[in-house]
Design an enzyme around this catalytic site. Structure first.
Site, PDB file in Angstrom:
ATOM      1  N   GLU A   1       0.807  -1.213   0.000  1.00  0.00           N
ATOM      2  CA  GLU A   1       0.000   0.000   0.000  1.00  0.00           C
ATOM      3  C   GLU A   1       0.838   1.260   0.000  1.00  0.00           C
ATOM      4  O   GLU A   1       1.965   1.266   0.491  1.00  0.00           O
ATOM      5  CB  GLU A   1      -0.895   0.000   1.249  1.00  0.00           C
ATOM      6  CG  GLU A   1      -1.960  -1.068   1.162  1.00  0.00           C
ATOM      7  CD  GLU A   1      -2.677  -1.316   2.489  1.00  0.00           C
ATOM      8  OE1 GLU A   1      -3.898  -1.448   2.453  1.00  0.00           O
ATOM      9  OE2 GLU A   1      -2.017  -1.363   3.538  1.00  0.00           O
TER      10      GLU A   1
ATOM     11  N   CYS B   1       3.434   8.255   1.355  1.00  0.00           N
ATOM     12  CA  CYS B   1       4.079   7.254   2.206  1.00  0.00           C
ATOM     13  C   CYS B   1       4.121   5.941   1.428  1.00  0.00           C
ATOM     14  O   CYS B   1       3.074   5.420   1.035  1.00  0.00           O
ATOM     15  CB  CYS B   1       3.254   7.119   3.492  1.00  0.00           C
ATOM     16  SG  CYS B   1       3.800   5.803   4.576  1.00  0.00           S
TER      17      CYS B   1
ATOM     18  N   CYS C   1       7.417  -6.202  15.264  1.00  0.00           N
ATOM     19  CA  CYS C   1       7.135  -5.181  16.287  1.00  0.00           C
ATOM     20  C   CYS C   1       5.707  -5.379  16.806  1.00  0.00           C
ATOM     21  O   CYS C   1       4.758  -5.506  16.040  1.00  0.00           O
ATOM     22  CB  CYS C   1       7.304  -3.772  15.710  1.00  0.00           C
ATOM     23  SG  CYS C   1       8.987  -3.454  15.145  1.00  0.00           S
TER      24      CYS C   1
ATOM     25  N   CYS D   1       2.672  -3.026  15.633  1.00  0.00           N
ATOM     26  CA  CYS D   1       2.494  -2.708  14.206  1.00  0.00           C
ATOM     27  C   CYS D   1       1.668  -3.777  13.497  1.00  0.00           C
ATOM     28  O   CYS D   1       1.926  -4.973  13.629  1.00  0.00           O
ATOM     29  CB  CYS D   1       3.856  -2.571  13.537  1.00  0.00           C
ATOM     30  SG  CYS D   1       3.748  -2.255  11.768  1.00  0.00           S
TER      31      CYS D   1
ATOM     32  N   CYS E   1      -0.265   5.413  10.423  1.00  0.00           N
ATOM     33  CA  CYS E   1       0.973   4.679  10.721  1.00  0.00           C
ATOM     34  C   CYS E   1       0.687   3.328  11.348  1.00  0.00           C
ATOM     35  O   CYS E   1      -0.074   3.237  12.310  1.00  0.00           O
ATOM     36  CB  CYS E   1       1.821   5.441  11.727  1.00  0.00           C
ATOM     37  SG  CYS E   1       2.315   7.055  11.212  1.00  0.00           S
TER      38      CYS E   1
HETATM   39  N1  SAH Z   1       9.955  -0.400   9.434  1.00  0.00           N
HETATM   40  C1  SAH Z   1      10.159   1.019   9.413  1.00  0.00           C
HETATM   41  C2  SAH Z   1       9.178   1.780   8.543  1.00  0.00           C
HETATM   42  C3  SAH Z   1       7.704   1.446   8.666  1.00  0.00           C
HETATM   43  S1  SAH Z   1       6.829   1.977  10.087  1.00  0.00           S
HETATM   44  C4  SAH Z   1      10.144   1.570  10.840  1.00  0.00           C
HETATM   45  O1  SAH Z   1       9.730   0.866  11.740  1.00  0.00           O
HETATM   46  O2  SAH Z   1      10.597   2.693  11.043  1.00  0.00           O
HETATM   47  C5  SAH Z   1       6.816   3.714  10.141  1.00  0.00           C
HETATM   48  C6  SAH Z   1       6.578   4.269  11.552  1.00  0.00           C
HETATM   49  O3  SAH Z   1       5.266   3.915  12.046  1.00  0.00           O
HETATM   50  C7  SAH Z   1       7.555   3.706  12.568  1.00  0.00           C
HETATM   51  O4  SAH Z   1       8.070   4.718  13.367  1.00  0.00           O
HETATM   52  C8  SAH Z   1       6.702   2.756  13.380  1.00  0.00           C
HETATM   53  O5  SAH Z   1       7.219   2.566  14.656  1.00  0.00           O
HETATM   54  C9  SAH Z   1       5.367   3.461  13.382  1.00  0.00           C
HETATM   55  N2  SAH Z   1       4.244   2.606  13.730  1.00  0.00           N
HETATM   56  C10 SAH Z   1       4.113   1.275  13.572  1.00  0.00           C
HETATM   57  N3  SAH Z   1       2.924   0.833  14.030  1.00  0.00           N
HETATM   58  C11 SAH Z   1       2.270   1.928  14.476  1.00  0.00           C
HETATM   59  C12 SAH Z   1       0.977   2.135  15.042  1.00  0.00           C
HETATM   60  N4  SAH Z   1       0.114   1.129  15.208  1.00  0.00           N
HETATM   61  N5  SAH Z   1       0.636   3.398  15.395  1.00  0.00           N
HETATM   62  C13 SAH Z   1       1.499   4.432  15.191  1.00  0.00           C
HETATM   63  N6  SAH Z   1       2.714   4.297  14.648  1.00  0.00           N
HETATM   64  C14 SAH Z   1       3.100   3.057  14.291  1.00  0.00           C
END
Ligand code: SAH
Length: 337
Positions: free
Chosen positions: A91, A104, A115, A118, A327
């Site tokens: 996406e 994005c 994580c 996420c 995010c």
């Molecule tokens: N893998 C990379 C890029 C993708 S995530 C990274 O982790 O940086 C982009 C951002 O969104 C990251 O800072 C991540 O920690 C954040 N993120 C992931 N899940 C989220 C959620 N449920 N709510 C808010 N931010 C989130």
């Protein structure tokens, strides 16, 4: 049929010489593929008809169009792409704002990093996106020419797909003409790969930190074990990377977990002397975890504590929540309607 879209300028010039044509034809192909007006092979009118016909017999352009688009109440759009080869989904999210229009993009379909907060992690490892798949997310959407900024903050960990990410960045900055100051790669920080990335690309960096304490960070971000945030920050410090490019620390405050004054103090301590800003990201709740987002007053207090310690801190405004475009909510689901 081989796809031309996604080949680097170097590969296109090699292709051209391998067919016995001048390198210049490779440069012309590069322009037709990555600069408007985009053309199908038969319409590349500065290349001879005979050459176009020969090319078209074994190549296609192969830029991938989005399969679906959902629009949020706030104007954010989420585009779903699906690979015709293996059905992998990914996406891109287009976020119009007053002064800029940010896109994005995803670097992988799925993610192996696990994580806990996420949604993309729930898909598991998936696969790396090709250079063409990364660039299609930008050049295939209708508002492509309005995009001013690109962030690699969609699905996946860009440093786990470093070669394709670097090739895409090269094309974006050197061929498409986007400024390196308008592109940000976000990463959890994979030590060995990060150094290679920093050597190869001058774009901006966002580091997902989320806790200054190793054990705690590891509890929701398993990659901490082999890639300690402290080592990453000291590597950035030793390289004086903060003087070369803008670096942002991404930090999701979770209630009662990482949002205390003790955390603000320690974060301030490890960032001391660096020209690094912190961006607090309100957590977009996903099901099946005991994590809870800090309430806005707590986030504001955390911000104030960091600022008192001399760390410039902003709070991210969440966009596109109603269409699961915010995010960490990208999981390649198709429209339920
Ligand atoms: N893998 C990379 C890029 C993708 S995530 C990274 O982790 O940086 C982009 C951002 O969104 C990251 O800072 C991540 O920690 C954040 N993120 C992931 N899940 C989220 C959620 N449920 N709510 C808010 N931010 C989130």
């Amino acid at each position: 049929m081989t796809e031309l879209y996604g080949l680097t300028p170097g590969q296109l010039s090699e292709l051209s010489t391998s067919l016995g044509w001048p390198k210049f034809t490779g440069a012309q192909l590069t322009q037709w593929l990555y600069r408007p007006p985009f053309a199908e092979i038969e319409d590349m009118n500065n290349i001879s008809k005979a050459r176009r016909e020969l090319l078209a017999s074994s190549f296609t352009v192969g830029r991938l169009a989005p399969k679906e688009c959902r629009t949020s109440r706030d104007g954010t759009k989420k585009y779903l792409f699906e690979s015709p080869q293996d059905g992998a989904v990914f996406e891109a999210v287009s976020i119009p704002d007053q002064q800029r229009h940010t896109l994005c993009v995803s670097s992988q379909s799925g993610c192996k990093r696990g994580c806990a907060f996420c949604m993309t992690a729930r898909l598991g490892a998936g696969r790396n996106l090709s250079v063409g798949e990364i660039l299609s997310q930008y050049q295939s959407i209708p508002e492509y020419e309005q995009i001013s900024n690109i962030v690699f903050m969609g699905m996946g960990e860009p440093l786990d797909n470093l070669d394709n990410t670097l090739a895409a960045l090269d094309i974006l900055t050197k061929v498409c003409g986007l400024s390196t100051r308008r592109i940000t790669v976000s990463t959890i920080g994979i030590l060995a790969k990060l150094e290679e990335f920093l050597e190869a690309s001058p774009v901006r960096l966002a580091l997902s930190l989320h806790s200054p304490f190793a054990q705690e960070r590891e509890s929701f971000l398993p990659a901490e074990k082999l890639n300690p945030a402290r080592e990453i920050v000291s590597m950035l410090r030793n390289r004086r990377e903060d003087k070369r490019r803008r670096i942002t620390i991404e930090y999701i405050p979770f209630a009662g977990l990482n949002d205390s004054p003790r955390h603000a103090l320690e974060l301030t301590r490890i960032l001391k002397g660096l020209m690094i800003r912190v961006n607090l990201i309100p957590w977009n709740t996903i099901p099946g975890t005991s994590l809870q987002s800090s309430d806005p007053r707590r986030v504001e207090a955390f911000r104030a504590e960091l600022e008192r310690g001399g760390v410039p801190t902003t709070i991210r405004v969440s966009r596109g929540q109603d269409i699961e475009a915010a995010c960490g909510m990208l999981a390649g689901e198709t429209n339920p309607a």
